[in-house]
Design a protein around this motif. Structure first.
Motif, PDB file in Angstrom:
ATOM      1  N   ARG A   1     -46.029 -19.835  -6.468  1.00 48.07           N
ATOM      2  CA  ARG A   1     -46.735 -19.299  -7.826  1.00 48.07           C
ATOM      3  C   ARG A   1     -47.973 -18.731  -7.504  1.00 48.07           C
ATOM      4  O   ARG A   1     -48.759 -19.228  -6.490  1.00 48.07           O
ATOM      5  N   ARG A   2     -48.362 -17.773  -8.108  1.00 43.88           N
ATOM      6  CA  ARG A   2     -49.480 -16.867  -8.062  1.00 43.88           C
ATOM      7  C   ARG A   2     -50.705 -17.777  -8.176  1.00 43.88           C
ATOM      8  O   ARG A   2     -50.910 -18.478  -9.558  1.00 43.88           O
ATOM      9  N   ALA A   3     -51.818 -17.909  -7.474  1.00 46.61           N
ATOM     10  CA  ALA A   3     -52.871 -18.449  -7.720  1.00 46.61           C
ATOM     11  C   ALA A   3     -53.987 -17.472  -8.636  1.00 46.61           C
ATOM     12  O   ALA A   3     -54.093 -16.644  -8.298  1.00 46.61           O
ATOM     13  N   GLU A   4     -54.014 -18.034  -9.760  1.00 51.33           N
ATOM     14  CA  GLU A   4     -55.101 -17.201 -10.561  1.00 51.33           C
ATOM     15  C   GLU A   4     -56.449 -17.460 -10.552  1.00 51.33           C
ATOM     16  O   GLU A   4     -56.953 -18.361  -9.515  1.00 51.33           O
ATOM     17  N   ASN A   5     -57.208 -16.627 -11.012  1.00 52.14           N
ATOM     18  CA  ASN A   5     -58.692 -16.628 -11.001  1.00 52.14           C
ATOM     19  C   ASN A   5     -59.420 -16.274  -9.596  1.00 52.14           C
ATOM     20  O   ASN A   5     -60.714 -16.812  -9.251  1.00 52.14           O
ATOM     21  N   LEU A   6     -58.742 -15.713  -8.789  1.00 51.06           N
ATOM     22  CA  LEU A   6     -59.276 -15.402  -7.233  1.00 51.06           C
ATOM     23  C   LEU A   6     -60.069 -14.065  -7.610  1.00 51.06           C
ATOM     24  O   LEU A   6     -59.812 -13.171  -8.351  1.00 51.06           O
ATOM     25  N   THR A   7     -61.124 -13.882  -6.342  1.00 48.96           N
ATOM     26  CA  THR A   7     -61.979 -12.812  -6.519  1.00 48.96           C
ATOM     27  C   THR A   7     -61.798 -12.191  -5.169  1.00 48.96           C
ATOM     28  O   THR A   7     -62.020 -12.809  -4.204  1.00 48.96           O
ATOM     29  N   ARG A   8     -61.668 -10.902  -5.086  1.00 50.68           N
ATOM     30  CA  ARG A   8     -61.305 -10.282  -3.881  1.00 50.68           C
ATOM     31  C   ARG A   8     -62.727 -10.039  -3.251  1.00 50.68           C
ATOM     32  O   ARG A   8     -63.854  -9.711  -3.849  1.00 50.68           O
ATOM     33  N   GLY A   9     -62.559 -10.233  -1.808  1.00 53.37           N
ATOM     34  CA  GLY A   9     -64.053 -10.054  -1.062  1.00 53.37           C
ATOM     35  C   GLY A   9     -64.427 -11.269  -0.235  1.00 53.37           C
ATOM     36  O   GLY A   9     -63.809 -11.990  -0.329  1.00 53.37           O
TER      37      GLY A   9
END
Length: 286
Positions: free
Chosen positions: A163-171
């Motif tokens: 399942r996709r992990a929500e709330n991630l920030t790229r970088g």
């Protein structure tokens, strides 16, 4: 002593209350467990200016009653917890789940209205999700090594690491920040041991569209050698536990290595009783 002109009468207030609750629920139509319907439920409570938003509810899978619960806090919030939990499980779909609920205006805390309903429905062989782990949140560190029964909710419907992990920030970001983002973005509990060194470790997150499996691989590669991430049947933990094996684990993340594991289980008819479903708050570390 009974005779033709006398007998004994026992009044059961609790049985009468249970029967009335069941009758009131029986008159309702089931609704799909969706965010839209929970928002409508909240709007109804506001429109009717209910003094209390607590109550009781039923969950159905298909046409089968599988769970009876209570909400001391707002009903939509408690049902929303169930929606989120089921959304992160394998072998089940939210499309199968419907609900009914009653706002209970009176203070029935002392007689536990959900227990009256549970007693009534259990006699008919219903509510298989009650007292099998569905209503629990984080069971706590002391239960991480528990061997689950074969019919436990987590054994039947384990967490979905794809399942996709929500709330991630790229970088680039601190590992401590990433861990909190993962915890907030998964529909099942991720409990981790905190460490000051996580503020000093930098991790590059390549995309906001990562699965739980992918992000756990990313984190594990940055952890000190004695740490591991353990995916149990119902939740994920991360500790400096020197590669301890857990009976209900089915995947370990150890550095760059991912290890599959066959979880143990006990027969469904084991004599020991499951703990009661509870409202225990989730915790990050113990």
């Amino acid at each position: 002593m009974a005779s033709r002109f006398s007998s004994q009468f026992r009044l059961s207030i609790t049985q009468a209350l249970g029967d009335q609750l069941a009758e009131a629920l029986g008159k309702l139509t089931r609704a799909p467990l969706t965010r839209h319907n929970l928002d409508l439920l909240d709007e109804q409570a506001e429109a009717e200016r209910l003094a209390s938003k607590s109550g009781v509810y039923q969950l159905y899978r298909g046409d089968k009653l599988v769970y009876v619960g209570k909400a001391d806090k707002p009903l939509p919030a408690r049902l929303g917890n169930h929606l989120r939990k089921i959304s992160g499980r394998r072998n089940i779909s939210l499309n199968e789940i419907t609900f009914k609920c009653l706002y209970v205006a009176e203070d029935f805390t002392a007689v536990a209205p959900e227990k009256l309903l549970i007693k009534k429905y259990k006699a008919d062989g219903h509510i298989p999700w009650n007292a099998n782990g569905f209503g629990n949140k984080d069971p706590g560190r002391n239960r991480d090594r528990t061997v689950l029964k074969a019919n436990h909710f987590d054994m039947l419907f384990p967490i979905d690491l794809d399942r996709r992990a929500e709330n991630l920030t790229r970088g680039e970001q601190r590992l401590s920040d990433l861990l909190q983002s993962i915890k907030d973005g998964l529909p099942y509990n991720f409990r981790f041991q905190e460490s000051p060194q996580f503020d000093e470790i930098s991790v590059f997150v390549p995309s906001v569209d990562m699965t739980a499996d992918e992000v756990f691989r990313l984190v594990a590669a940055q952890l000190p050698d004695t740490w591991q991430i353990s995916a149990l049947m119902g939740y994920v933990i991360m500790y400096d536990d020197k590669r301890v094996d857990y009976p209900s684990a089915w995947r370990y993340y150890r550095g760059s290595e991912v290890v599959a594991h066959q979880p143990a289980s006990k027969p469904a008819n084991s004599k020991d009783e499951e703990p009661e479903d509870d409202e225990e708050e989730e915790a990050r570390s113990f």
